[in-house]
Design a protein around this motif. Structure first.
Motif, PDB file in Angstrom:
ATOM      1  N   SER A 140       0.825  -1.217   0.000  1.00 17.79           N
ATOM      2  CA  SER A 140       0.000   0.000   0.000  1.00 17.79           C
ATOM      3  C   SER A 140       0.853   1.258   0.000  1.00 17.79           C
ATOM      4  O   SER A 140       0.379   2.335  -0.368  1.00 17.79           O
ATOM      5  CB  SER A 140      -0.938   0.006   1.215  1.00 17.79           C
ATOM      6  N   LEU A 141       2.110   1.138   0.378  1.00 15.52           N
ATOM      7  CA  LEU A 141       3.059   2.259   0.331  1.00 15.52           C
ATOM      8  C   LEU A 141       3.827   2.268  -0.990  1.00 15.52           C
ATOM      9  O   LEU A 141       3.893   3.289  -1.677  1.00 15.52           O
ATOM     10  CB  LEU A 141       4.044   2.157   1.503  1.00 15.52           C
ATOM     11  N   LEU A 142       4.399   1.110  -1.343  1.00 10.87           N
ATOM     12  CA  LEU A 142       5.347   1.086  -2.452  1.00 10.87           C
ATOM     13  C   LEU A 142       4.684   1.111  -3.824  1.00 10.87           C
ATOM     14  O   LEU A 142       5.221   1.727  -4.759  1.00 10.87           O
ATOM     15  CB  LEU A 142       6.244  -0.151  -2.332  1.00 10.87           C
ATOM     16  N   LEU A 143       3.545   0.451  -3.983  1.00  7.90           N
ATOM     17  CA  LEU A 143       2.922   0.467  -5.310  1.00  7.90           C
ATOM     18  C   LEU A 143       2.486   1.873  -5.736  1.00  7.90           C
ATOM     19  O   LEU A 143       2.768   2.277  -6.868  1.00  7.90           O
ATOM     20  CB  LEU A 143       1.753  -0.513  -5.358  1.00  7.90           C
ATOM     21  N   PRO A 144       1.812   2.658  -4.879  1.00  6.67           N
ATOM     22  CA  PRO A 144       1.496   4.032  -5.305  1.00  6.67           C
ATOM     23  C   PRO A 144       2.738   4.875  -5.567  1.00  6.67           C
ATOM     24  O   PRO A 144       2.741   5.712  -6.486  1.00  6.67           O
ATOM     25  CB  PRO A 144       0.688   4.592  -4.131  1.00  6.67           C
TER      26      PRO A 144
END
Length: 250
Positions: A140-144
């Motif tokens: 949820s942090l790295l993909l965006p």
């Protein structure tokens, strides 16, 4: 235990998933094994590069859901949580060679690799919401951050899978290779890295990771708490039970 590590050669430690009859799904024993293998590789001064691969047609089908539901409650000392933090903290370059399906943790694991090689038949999927769950391992942090909000939502909310070429084009992998060539290309890339000056290599990785290091650990803990609550809920329990029934009925 159908999980293996290869002999260290030229500074490369190979960690290989070897449970092809279960599409390399991870149960508690394999999480424990992976945690110990990663710790061993980090602490061994002769190891400079850690390369992940898998036997069979698929890289990793995610969690072994039946085993996962029967296991201990997720907490700071759970092998899964310890493995996630160790991967986020790993000071040595991490590589992965991926073929076939990489699902759930099999896909989010790749977000913590420094270099990713995808076979032409590789497919990434993040089906957390479809199971009544939430993203994990800082996806949820790295993909965006890597893909932008809209594309991240396509993967995490809609649950769309991603073919190898698109994953490469979106920046989730470095190279696209023929499936038959994947082991050799992974080995070649690992050895190229291992031949670099060690101090400069490790210092460069540390600099690249520094801006998000604190955020990673915070995101792991936040996601796991919400994940734990979702897993205990009626929605996830019913959806997972239905999936296990379908799988068992095949």
């Amino acid at each position: 235990m159908n999980t293996e590590h290869g002999q260290d050669g030229d500074g490369v430690r190979h960690i290989r998933l070897n449970r092809p009859e279960k599409r390399n799904a991870l149960d508690l024993a394999r999480y424990q094994w992976l945690r110990e293998q990663l710790r061993s590789a980090i602490e061994d001064p002769g190891v400079r590069i850690i390369a992940f691969a898998a036997e069979g047609p698929d890289f990793c089908a995610g969690n072994d859901l039946a085993d996962f539901l029967a296991g201990p409650e997720l907490g700071p000392e759970h092998p899964i949580i310890e493995l996630l933090h160790a991967l986020a903290d790993c000071p040595k370059p991490l590589l992965a060679g991926v073929q076939g399906n990489a699902v759930g943790i099999g896909a989010t694991l790749l977000l913590h690799m420094d270099l990713v090689l995808l076979a032409e038949d590789a497919r990434l999927s993040f089906p957390f919401v479809d199971l009544g769950l939430v993203p994990e391992f800082t996806s949820s942090l790295l993909l965006p951050r890597r893909l932008g909000h809209v594309r991240a939502c396509q993967l995490l909310l809609l649950g769309d899978s991603l073919d190898a070429a698109t994953a490469r084009d979106w920046g989730l992998a470095n190279q696209l290779v023929a499936t038959t060539e994947l082991p050799a290309r992974l080995e070649e890339t690992a050895r190229r890295l291992a031949a670099k000056p060690t101090r400069a290599l490790l210092a460069s990785k540390a600099l690249l990771k520094a801006p998000e290091q604190t955020l990673l650990h915070r995101a792991i803990d936040q996601e796991i708490e919400v994940f734990r609550q979702a897993l205990a809920g009626d929605e996830a329990q019913a959806l997972i039970a239905a999936l296990l029934a379908r799988i068992g009925g095949r």
